[in-house]
Design an enzyme around this catalytic site. Structure first.
Site, PDB file in Angstrom:
ATOM      1  CD  GLU A 232      -2.776  -1.796   0.321  1.00  0.00           C
ATOM      2  OE1 GLU A 232      -3.148  -0.253  -0.044  1.00  0.00           O
ATOM      3  OE2 GLU A 232      -4.120  -1.803   0.374  1.00  0.00           O
ATOM      4  CB  CYS A 269      -2.142   7.664   1.573  1.00  0.00           C
ATOM      5  SG  CYS A 269      -3.484   6.605   2.013  1.00  0.00           S
TER       6      CYS A 269
HETATM    7  P1  NAD Z   1       8.037   4.560   4.825  1.00  0.00           P
HETATM    8  O1  NAD Z   1       8.240   3.989   3.315  1.00  0.00           O
HETATM    9  O2  NAD Z   1       8.667   5.793   5.263  1.00  0.00           O
HETATM   10  O3  NAD Z   1       7.855   3.945   6.206  1.00  0.00           O
HETATM   11  C1  NAD Z   1       7.208   2.998   6.423  1.00  0.00           C
HETATM   12  C2  NAD Z   1       7.868   1.726   7.026  1.00  0.00           C
HETATM   13  O4  NAD Z   1       8.449   1.197   6.507  1.00  0.00           O
HETATM   14  C3  NAD Z   1       8.483   2.148   8.551  1.00  0.00           C
HETATM   15  O5  NAD Z   1       7.588   0.944   9.537  1.00  0.00           O
HETATM   16  C4  NAD Z   1       9.677   2.123   8.882  1.00  0.00           C
HETATM   17  O6  NAD Z   1      10.434   1.698   9.745  1.00  0.00           O
HETATM   18  C5  NAD Z   1       9.988   0.551   6.834  1.00  0.00           C
HETATM   19  N1  NAD Z   1      11.219   0.525   6.461  1.00  0.00           N
HETATM   20  C6  NAD Z   1      12.154   1.177   7.024  1.00  0.00           C
HETATM   21  N2  NAD Z   1      12.716   0.703   6.143  1.00  0.00           N
HETATM   22  C7  NAD Z   1      12.493  -0.371   5.673  1.00  0.00           C
HETATM   23  C8  NAD Z   1      13.383  -1.905   4.696  1.00  0.00           C
HETATM   24  N3  NAD Z   1      14.154  -1.267   4.595  1.00  0.00           N
HETATM   25  N4  NAD Z   1      12.543  -2.588   4.988  1.00  0.00           N
HETATM   26  C9  NAD Z   1      11.366  -2.396   5.755  1.00  0.00           C
HETATM   27  N5  NAD Z   1      10.616  -1.971   5.880  1.00  0.00           N
HETATM   28  C10 NAD Z   1      11.546  -0.584   6.074  1.00  0.00           C
HETATM   29  O7  NAD Z   1       6.849   5.956   4.952  1.00  0.00           O
HETATM   30  P2  NAD Z   1       6.348   6.285   5.666  1.00  0.00           P
HETATM   31  O8  NAD Z   1       7.325   7.798   5.928  1.00  0.00           O
HETATM   32  O9  NAD Z   1       6.184   5.858   7.275  1.00  0.00           O
HETATM   33  O10 NAD Z   1       4.808   6.504   5.439  1.00  0.00           O
HETATM   34  C11 NAD Z   1       4.791   8.127   4.771  1.00  0.00           C
HETATM   35  C12 NAD Z   1       4.740   7.013   2.916  1.00  0.00           C
HETATM   36  O11 NAD Z   1       3.466   6.440   3.183  1.00  0.00           O
HETATM   37  C13 NAD Z   1       4.206   8.384   2.135  1.00  0.00           C
HETATM   38  O12 NAD Z   1       4.484   8.033   0.850  1.00  0.00           O
HETATM   39  C14 NAD Z   1       2.158   7.769   1.988  1.00  0.00           C
HETATM   40  O13 NAD Z   1       1.229   7.391   0.617  1.00  0.00           O
HETATM   41  C15 NAD Z   1       1.944   6.154   2.280  1.00  0.00           C
HETATM   42  N6  NAD Z   1       1.375   5.722   2.457  1.00  0.00           N
HETATM   43  C16 NAD Z   1       0.739   5.137   2.100  1.00  0.00           C
HETATM   44  C17 NAD Z   1      -0.337   4.228   2.253  1.00  0.00           C
HETATM   45  C18 NAD Z   1      -1.815   3.538   1.425  1.00  0.00           C
HETATM   46  O14 NAD Z   1      -2.896   2.843   2.012  1.00  0.00           O
HETATM   47  N7  NAD Z   1      -1.559   3.215   0.374  1.00  0.00           N
HETATM   48  C19 NAD Z   1      -0.761   4.573   3.945  1.00  0.00           C
HETATM   49  C20 NAD Z   1      -0.538   5.115   4.500  1.00  0.00           C
HETATM   50  C21 NAD Z   1       0.247   6.196   3.941  1.00  0.00           C
END
Ligand code: NAD
Length: 489
Positions: A232, A269
């Protein structure tokens, strides 16, 4: 177990502890994996009881969790958490409780004539252990929602919430660990290193919500174990205002766009990322949008309903995006609003003429900046969208159903709301997810239940079966029967 010797869970599996060390992950996973293989057939009562526990956790500790989210953000009203996290969560749990019995039942399918009198059905079984990685923007909805769905489908779950919401992640861990056994639900806290190790566990399914950039890394790590994923992700969601919107419509349209854009200060998002406006209507839109912002977040002394940007780093990035666009000739209109109460509350901004190559127009904004683009013909607007990665959401405002259908038929996006913003995410009979760079696989409702379910096809042969007629040696009788059957197909 794929690639692992199942180690015995040790003392760290006690309730109220979180696993911070990467080495612990294997053991936590092994305990869940073992439990899932020891109870493959998960009865309805087990599922409903876990959903009930989760429901009670939210009912009892909702206010404390909302306070933790507020502490994580700086300004993030309890009411916003109520409507954007709890409302969606409680609706999800309510639907799962009501529908679980029906959704887990075997689904009979009709049998083609050449296989009759056999019968067939699809058996729906839990997958086993589901991994859930969550983002920071809606830290409760986006961890507990997938958890509820995974439990309803009879799975165990391991959750890795965001390290950027330490208060809510710690409280979530504490509450979930005192509500569930570690072989049912476990929370793992930590930053990117722990997250990477987490994504490398051989889950039966891994659900990731976060950025497209990190989504790629998750898909890579999961692929090594052949773990199926639901991603997502984010992206730039366009919002088209159609020429059929009259001047009288504009106030209502701008209010809905402002609400979708500015709820959680754009850190959503599916927030409209930019607006596509018919050429010549810029002044009208600017006036209506400015009025809408004042209506939603009155400027007198700051508004506690207007969320702050999560960290100074995120705020600095947004300011950089703006400055870069401005330096390249964009016109920036900062709106007068309730951004005075906290240093990280950022006033909403409209941007005109941002260059197509600027970061503002190529990166997901994720903040209260709204670029306004204009178009001459509908085809121009559609080709602008189709020339870019497929968006997570698309919004269209207007009254002309032919134009609306043209946009729906000519563009592909994760989801759509017509004449409003955001609301398709709240409709639990609509699958929610992205497409292409905005993600793959969808959840919510039955789509989510099936995402965490093995749909096992079962064919039951009849004692009156005539299958032997197709066995070798292939002679004249075989040719005759094949000839007959081919005529039927
Ligand atoms: P992010 O991708 O920076 O982090 C999300 C999660 O991934 C965190 O828990 C982080 O610790 C983890 N992470 C970091 N590095 C990783 C790795 N190498 N392997 C696995 N996991 C790892 O996102 P964010 O800044 O927390 O959230 C914002 C983003 O999320 C925006 O792009 C937003 O559009 C998206 N988002 C999407 C939805 C949806 O339903 N499509 C919902 C909410 C947010």
């Amino acid at each position: 177990m794929r690639g692992m010797n199942a180690p015995q869970p040790a003392a760290f599996l006690q309730p109220n502890e979180s696993a911070n060390a990467t080495a612990d992950l294997d053991k936590l996973f092994a305990a869940q994996h073992r439990a899932s293989r020891a109870m493959v057939d998960v009865p309805l009562a087990w599922r409903l009881e876990r959903l009930e526990r989760l429901h009670k956790l939210i009912d009892t500790h909702g206010p404390a969790l909302a306070d933790a989210v507020q502490a994580d953000f700086g300004v993030r009203s309890r009411q916003l958490t109520d409507v954007a996290d709890y409302f969606v969560l409680l609706a999800t749990i309510g639907q799962l409780k009501a529908q679980c019995a029906r959704w887990m039942k075997p689904q009979r399918v009709s049998t083609p004539i050449y296989l009759q009198p056999a019968s067939a059905y699809i058996q729906r079984q839990p997958l086993g252990v589901v991994g859930i990685i969550g983002p920071w923007n809606y830290p409760l909805q986006l961890t507990l929602g997938p958890l509820a769905t995974a439990l309803a489908a009879g799975n165990r779950a391991m959750i890795k919430p965001s390290e950027l919401t330490p208060h809510s992640s710690a409280l979530l861990a504490e509450l979930l660990h005192s509500t569930f056994g570690a072989d049912e639900v476990v929370v793992v806290q930590g930053g990117p290193d722990v997250a990477h190790a987490f994504a490398s566990l051989p889950f039966d399914h891994l659900m990731f919500t976060g950025s497209t950039a990190v989504g790629r890394k998750v898909a890579e790590a999961a692929a090594r174990n052949l773990t199926p994923t639901t991603l997502e992700l984010g992206g730039k969601s366009p919002c088209i205002v159609d020429a059929s919107c009259s001047a009288a419509d504009m106030a209502g349209v701008a209010l809905k766009i402002a609400h979708g854009k500015l709820i959680n200060a754009g850190q959503t998002c599916i927030a409209p990322d930019y607006v596509l406006l018919p050429e010549g209507r810029e002044a009208e839109f600017e006036q209506a949008f400015s009025r809408a912002v004042g209506q939603l977040f009155p400027a007198d002394g700051g508004s506690k309903d207007y969320a702050s940007i999560l960290t100074a780093r995120h705020l600095a990035r947004l300011r950089d995006l703006l400055q870069e666009a401005q330096a390249a000739g964009a016109r920036v209109v900062e709106l007068d609003t309730a951004s005075a109460a906290h240093p990280r509350q950022m006033a909403p901004v409209l941007v005109y003429n941002a260059p197509a190559h600027s970061r503002l127009m190529t990166e997901e904004i994720f903040g209260p900046i709204l670029p306004v683009l204009t178009y001459r013909t509908l085809a121009d607007a559609v080709s602008h969208i189709n020339a870019r990665p497929r968006p997570l959401a698309l919004y269209w405002f207007g009254t002309d159903s032919a134009t609306r259908n043209e946009v729906l038929n000519q563009t592909v996006s994760g989801g759509v709301t017509i004449n409003d913003t955001l609301l398709h995410i709240a409709h639990h009979n609509l699958p929610f997810g992205g497409v292409g760079e905005s993600g793959w696989g969808s959840y919510h409702g039955e789509a989510g239940f099936l995402r965490f379910t093995q749909q096992k096809p079962v064919l039951v042969q009849s004692r009156w079966a005539m299958g032997h007629l197709f066995y070798p040696p292939y002679g004249a009788r075989f040719q005759q029967i094949m000839g007959l059957l081919k005529r039927w197909l």
